[in-house]
Design a protein around this motif. Structure first.
Motif, short mmCIF file in Angstrom:
data_model
loop_
_atom_site.label_atom_id
_atom_site.label_comp_id
_atom_site.label_asym_id
_atom_site.label_seq_id
_atom_site.Cartn_x
_atom_site.Cartn_y
_atom_site.Cartn_z
N ILE A 382 0.86 -1.19 0.00
CA ILE A 382 0.00 0.00 0.00
C ILE A 382 0.89 1.24 0.00
O ILE A 382 2.11 1.13 0.18
CB ILE A 382 -0.93 0.05 1.24
CG1 ILE A 382 -0.10 -0.09 2.52
CG2 ILE A 382 -2.02 -0.99 1.16
CD1 ILE A 382 -0.81 0.30 3.77
N ASN A 383 0.29 2.38 -0.20
CA ASN A 383 1.01 3.67 -0.19
C ASN A 383 2.26 3.63 -1.08
O ASN A 383 3.24 4.29 -0.80
CB ASN A 383 1.46 4.04 1.23
CG ASN A 383 0.29 4.20 2.17
OD1 ASN A 383 -0.79 4.62 1.74
ND2 ASN A 383 0.50 3.85 3.43
N SER A 384 2.19 2.82 -2.14
CA SER A 384 3.40 2.64 -2.94
C SER A 384 3.13 2.74 -4.43
O SER A 384 3.75 2.04 -5.24
CB SER A 384 4.04 1.29 -2.64
OG SER A 384 4.44 1.22 -1.30
N GLU A 385 2.19 3.61 -4.78
CA GLU A 385 1.89 3.90 -6.19
C GLU A 385 1.81 2.65 -7.04
O GLU A 385 0.92 1.82 -6.85
CB GLU A 385 2.94 4.88 -6.76
CG GLU A 385 2.93 6.20 -6.00
CD GLU A 385 3.94 7.21 -6.48
OE1 GLU A 385 4.50 7.06 -7.59
OE2 GLU A 385 4.16 8.19 -5.73
N PHE A 386 2.80 2.43 -7.92
CA PHE A 386 2.69 1.34 -8.90
C PHE A 386 2.84 -0.05 -8.28
O PHE A 386 2.69 -1.05 -8.96
CB PHE A 386 3.71 1.53 -10.04
CG PHE A 386 5.14 1.59 -9.60
CD1 PHE A 386 5.92 0.44 -9.56
CD2 PHE A 386 5.72 2.81 -9.24
CE1 PHE A 386 7.25 0.51 -9.17
CE2 PHE A 386 7.04 2.87 -8.84
CZ PHE A 386 7.82 1.72 -8.80
N LEU A 387 3.18 -0.11 -7.00
CA LEU A 387 3.33 -1.43 -6.36
C LEU A 387 2.06 -1.83 -5.62
O LEU A 387 1.90 -3.00 -5.24
CB LEU A 387 4.49 -1.40 -5.35
CG LEU A 387 5.89 -1.14 -5.90
CD1 LEU A 387 6.90 -1.16 -4.77
CD2 LEU A 387 6.27 -2.17 -6.97
N ASN A 388 1.16 -0.91 -5.42
CA ASN A 388 -0.01 -1.17 -4.59
C ASN A 388 -0.74 -2.44 -4.99
O ASN A 388 -0.98 -2.69 -6.17
CB ASN A 388 -0.98 0.02 -4.63
CG ASN A 388 -0.44 1.18 -3.81
OD1 ASN A 388 0.44 0.99 -2.96
ND2 ASN A 388 -0.94 2.37 -4.07
N GLY A 389 -1.06 -3.24 -3.99
CA GLY A 389 -1.84 -4.45 -4.23
C GLY A 389 -0.99 -5.68 -4.47
O GLY A 389 -1.47 -6.81 -4.39
N LEU A 390 0.32 -5.49 -4.73
CA LEU A 390 1.17 -6.64 -5.01
C LEU A 390 1.61 -7.35 -3.72
O LEU A 390 1.63 -6.74 -2.65
CB LEU A 390 2.43 -6.18 -5.75
CG LEU A 390 2.28 -5.69 -7.19
CD1 LEU A 390 3.64 -5.24 -7.71
CD2 LEU A 390 1.71 -6.79 -8.08
N GLU A 391 1.94 -8.60 -3.88
CA GLU A 391 2.57 -9.34 -2.78
C GLU A 391 4.03 -8.85 -2.68
O GLU A 391 4.60 -8.39 -3.67
CB GLU A 391 2.62 -10.83 -3.10
CG GLU A 391 1.30 -11.43 -3.51
CD GLU A 391 0.70 -12.28 -2.41
OE1 GLU A 391 1.49 -12.86 -1.64
OE2 GLU A 391 -0.53 -12.34 -2.32
N VAL A 392 4.61 -9.01 -1.50
CA VAL A 392 5.95 -8.51 -1.27
C VAL A 392 6.95 -9.03 -2.32
O VAL A 392 7.71 -8.27 -2.91
CB VAL A 392 6.44 -8.88 0.15
CG1 VAL A 392 7.93 -8.64 0.31
CG2 VAL A 392 5.66 -8.10 1.20
N LYS A 393 6.87 -10.35 -2.55
CA LYS A 393 7.82 -10.97 -3.48
C LYS A 393 7.75 -10.34 -4.87
O LYS A 393 8.79 -10.05 -5.48
CB LYS A 393 7.49 -12.47 -3.56
CG LYS A 393 8.69 -13.36 -3.75
CD LYS A 393 8.28 -14.83 -3.84
CE LYS A 393 8.44 -15.30 -5.26
NZ LYS A 393 7.50 -16.34 -5.67
N ASP A 394 6.55 -10.15 -5.34
CA ASP A 394 6.38 -9.57 -6.68
C ASP A 394 6.76 -8.09 -6.69
O ASP A 394 7.30 -7.59 -7.67
CB ASP A 394 4.92 -9.73 -7.13
CG ASP A 394 4.52 -11.20 -7.14
OD1 ASP A 394 5.40 -12.05 -7.42
OD2 ASP A 394 3.36 -11.51 -6.83
#
Length: 803
Positions: A382-394
């Motif tokens: 979360i709070n990470s723009e283009f990373l939002n919703g991804l699992e940590v590994k991805d």
RNA sequence: GCGGAUGUGGCGGAAUUGGCAGACGCGCCAGACUUAGGAUCUGGUGUCUCCGACGUGCAGGUUCAAGUCCUGUCAUCCGCACCA
């Protein structure tokens, strides 16, 4: 007939030594077995009962392999350079060479008195010029290929030994050898680039037959970590501050940065740092502390904010503050970190102390203001723009790709392993064969001039400021440059003790060779070591160093295998009778000499194997020794009930075959305690029977021979079995004869044993069930109850489930 | 904190794939023998409330059956230890 172990053992030991009975053959057509045990450091205390545990174990394996037709190399030598000898020499004003000679003589006497089947023609000592010539030669090859380099660096400095220590030699902040305080000191040191081999030292473990805990420990020690380097720009200054992180996914949560107290930034931009005095004071504090103090966990985080400097988070362009703190280590990664307090415990602690913002970027934990959420397996960005919703590994993968695209970061693998500090400011070691010339720099001593012998002196005390004792010998130090012929000086540091032991197993193969480490065809035949047994304490030191050197020698074509040891096992420690570690101060030390004197070598060996599971530590017990002495005597007394009959008596055949199978398999699996137990059980049965045939005796003493070689060899001779026992064949067993005709099965009701019934082994399942159900006791017990189920395990049991 | 082990009689320790818990040794008990020894030999020896129960650190679970498998927990030992 009295059993005179002193006479018998002496007789055979002398014969074996004189006749080189256990000399490895040069017949390369035979299958080979190279068994290795760690050669001892010949200390003044003499052999410890721990040594024979390892040596007897592989002696059993070696002796058995010989009887199985292998060409066996089982050598012994001396790891004789090192501090204790030197310290003893200084204290008693005796030359370390003399001390070493005396200690070796004593160790050799002790080892011979225990009857090991070492090939003494292969004996080596690391202090022998003809040996260390090749230690120096290997060092020069490392030097020539850029794997040895000199560096001014903070080293672990033992305040008492006045010597630089490798990380491996610092235990709990004190010197491994003397227990004195270790501090950081800057010193120009020779280093070996073991880190260059880090990856191979991990990945090649895969194929090796090492006990698992050694593999795990080595992997942890090398400490591979996969992550990324990320570049941060400083605001207003043209400087890139690179950090290493395994959590690139949390970059949006990086709210500040920390550099180590030794970071170059601090000198480079001293004029820009407004509170430079405060920063310098912190640096001084940090330098004073030993590595141990710095890394003590319990202590609170400390640090200083760098006023006047700030950095820019490359993914959101936010300006973030910079700190200096000793929780960031100079020696790992880049010496600088991005701090993500929401998802790292250390950063969280620091942020709390300095009141820094904590931004959650992985959802799934509790309130990050209360504790860091460090789990990488649950939670989404979360709070990470283009990373939002991804699992940590991805998210990690995506972020690294993002950074690489923009040229502001890249994938990076780091290792905890550090380069090997190879210099010692000591006398009793191999001189480092290098010469310093003003014009040419560091120049190797020409190989034709090796060995560079240790110069003679009476003054081996270390110099005042930690200079090597060799530095005082100006005649030796001052020389000419092999390159330009100008004035030059020799390196005065010597090599660490680990040098000589990093390749000794190669020298055993061809110890007299003066033109090479060993002849190539011999190396090709004998390598790799088939089985290496030693202590767990050498896992991250000697074992890793020697794998490193071997890999290097493989790379330059000297040896034919990429790994030195195919198999590695490890013995447990022998503790004192009180269950504590044996030590002089605890007064619980057992001297092998006393055991050999009072009970004989065979008893001593047998007890060492019978004491407990080989890989576990276990306390010594003098009563246990006596028990084994009784067993040995009972074996000797078998001669009183020996008949003329050859072969096995018919009713004893199965017992013999079963014991051969059991002992053969147990020796191979290092289950020596149960192998001995099986022989004890067999001898009990023999005495119950009242007599032993010649065939039975022959098998029995052959099975016992690897453990108790003198007694059995003597009995072989007295029984006129012909030749020597050590030249016979290992007994064979017939699998069919290891199975009983009738077996005892257990009759259970609801899983509880009610009766035992003898039945023929080949009975059918139905028949077995019928027998059980007709059994008197069972009939009585199941009367009036409903039989729900009957479980039949052939040859084992019948379980009747009733209600 | 992380990693690795280990917990079974009075003691050291046994126990293939789940299938008789305690092999073998020590110690202890009883007896035999004796030239009284570091003896030796024979028999016994997990616990208890002993015609039957209970027992493998502890608490659960799976199973006809658990030292062994699963979950949790405690204790001890070893290694690493602010490795981003």
């Amino acid at each position: 007939m009295e059993y005179n172990y002193k006479q018998i053992e002496k007789k055979w030991q002398e014969k074996w030594y004189k006749e080189n009975t256990f000399k490895a053959s040069d017949d390369f057509t035979k299958p080979k077995f190279y068994g290795l045990v760690e050669f001892p450091y010949p200390s003044g205390q003499g052999l410890h009962v721990g040594h024979p545990r390892s040596y007897t174990a592989l002696d059993i394996i070696a002796r058995k392999k010989r009887l199985e037709g292998y060409n066996v190399l089982y050598p012994m030598g001396w790891d004789a350079f090192g501090l204790p000898t030197e310290n003893f020499a200084i204290k008693n004003k005796i030359h370390p060479k003399i001390v070493t000679e005396n200690n070796i003589a004593n160790f050799k006497r002790q080892l011979k008195s225990i009857g090991f089947s070492f090939d003494w023609t292969k004996e080596v000592s690391t202090t022998d010029e003809r040996y260390y010539k090749w230690t120096q030669w290997i060092f020069l090859q490392l030097f020539k290929r850029g794997l040895a380099y000199k560096q001014e660096m903070p080293i672990n400095w033992c305040t008492s030994c006045k010597v630089g220590l490798a990380n491996e030699e610092v235990v709990n902040g004190v010197c491994e050898r003397c227990g004195s305080e270790v501090v950081q000191k800057n010193k120009s040191q020779w280093m070996l680039k073991i880190t260059e081999y880090a990856e191979r030292l991990i990945s090649d473990l895969e194929e090796l037959d090492y006990i698992e805990k050694v593999k795990i420990q080595q992997k942890n020690w090398i400490g591979k970590s996969e992550g990324a380097e990320v570049d941060f720009k400083l605001s207003g200054i043209d400087y890139t501050l690179t950090v290493y992180t395994t959590r690139a996914d949390t970059l949006f949560g990086a709210t500040y940065m920390v550099v180590s107290p030794e970071h170059e930034l601090l000198t480079k931009f001293a004029d820009k740092i407004e509170n430079i005095d405060e920063v310098r004071a912190y640096q001084v504090e940090a330098a004073k502390k030993s590595e141990f103090e710095r890394t003590e966990l319990s202590k609170e985080k400390t640090g200083v904010k760098l006023q006047g400097l700030s950095a820019v988070n490359p993914v959101n362009n936010k300006e973030i503050p910079l700190f200096i703190s000793d929780y960031v280590l100079t020696s790992y990664g880049t010496g600088a970190i991005m701090a993500v307090p929401a998802h790292d415990d250390r950063d969280w602690e620091f942020a709390k102390k300095f009141n820094l913002p904590i931004i959650e970027v992985v959802a799934g934990g509790e309130n990050v203001q209360e504790a860091a959420f460090t789990d990488i397996y649950s939670g989404k960005m979360i709070n990470s723009e283009f990373l939002n919703g991804l699992e940590v590994k991805d998210a990690i993968a995506k972020m690294i790709a993002y950074l690489e695209e923009r040229g502001i970061g890249k994938k990076k693998v780091n290792y905890k392993l550090r380069d090997w500090v190879f210099s010692r400011q000591r006398y009793w070691g191999e001189p480092i064969p290098l010469i310093y010339c003003e014009k040419c720099g560091w120049v190797p001593v020409p190989e034709s001039e090796l060995p560079l012998t240790l110069p003679e002196t009476d003054n081996f005390e270390p110099g005042e400021n930690g200079e090597s004792p060799l530095a005082k010998m100006t005649d030796w130090v001052n020389t000419t440059c092999p390159c330009c012929g100008g004035k030059a000086q020799r390196e005065t540091d010597t090599m660490p003790q680990w040098a000589g032991s990093s390749w000794y197993f190669l020298r055993y193969i061809d110890p007299e060779n003066d033109s090479a480490i060993a002849a190539t065809e011999k190396l090709n035949y004998w390598l790799p070591v088939d089985w290496y047994n030693g202590g767990m304490e050498h896992t991250t030191l000697h074992l890793l160093y020697s794998r490193f050197w071997h890999k290097f020698l493989y790379d330059i074509g000297v040896v034919s295998t990429p790994e030195p040891y195919a198999k590695r096992t490890s013995h447990g420690m022998i503790l004192g009778e009180n269950g504590e570690k044996m030590s002089k101060s605890r007064g619980n030390v057992v001297n092998p000499d006393d055991m050999v004197e009072d009970f004989g070598a065979d008893t001593f060996r047998t007890y060492e194997m019978f004491i407990g599971a080989f890989d576990q530590s276990t306390p010594w017990s003098i009563n246990g020794v006596k028990g084994c002495f009784r067993f040995i005597e009972r074996v000797w007394n078998l001669q009183d009930i020996l008949t003329d009959e050859e072969g096995y008596s018919t009713d004893f055949e199965k017992a013999m075959h079963k014991t051969i199978k059991k002992v053969t398999e147990d020796y191979d699996k290092m289950k020596f305690n149960t192998a001995i137990a099986a022989l004890m059980a067999l001898i009990n049965d023999i005495y119950k029977k009242g007599s032993i045939t010649r065939g039975e005796l022959k098998t029995f003493i052959t099975l016992l021979n690897p453990a108790a070689p003198h007694l059995t060899e003597e009995m072989w001779e007295r029984a006129n079995f012909g030749g020597c026992l050590n030249e016979t064949d290992w007994p064979k067993y017939d699998e069919a004869k290891c199975v009983d005709d009738t077996v005892e099965i257990v009759a259970q009701i609801n899983g509880k044993v009610k009766d035992k019934i003898m039945i023929p082994a080949d009975i059918s399942r139905e028949e077995m069930e019928r027998v059980a159900l007709e059994n008197e006791k069972i009939v009585a017990l199941i009367e009036g109850k409903q039989v729900l189920k009957v479980i039949c395990v052939p040859g084992k049991l019948v379980n009747i489930v009733v209600k």
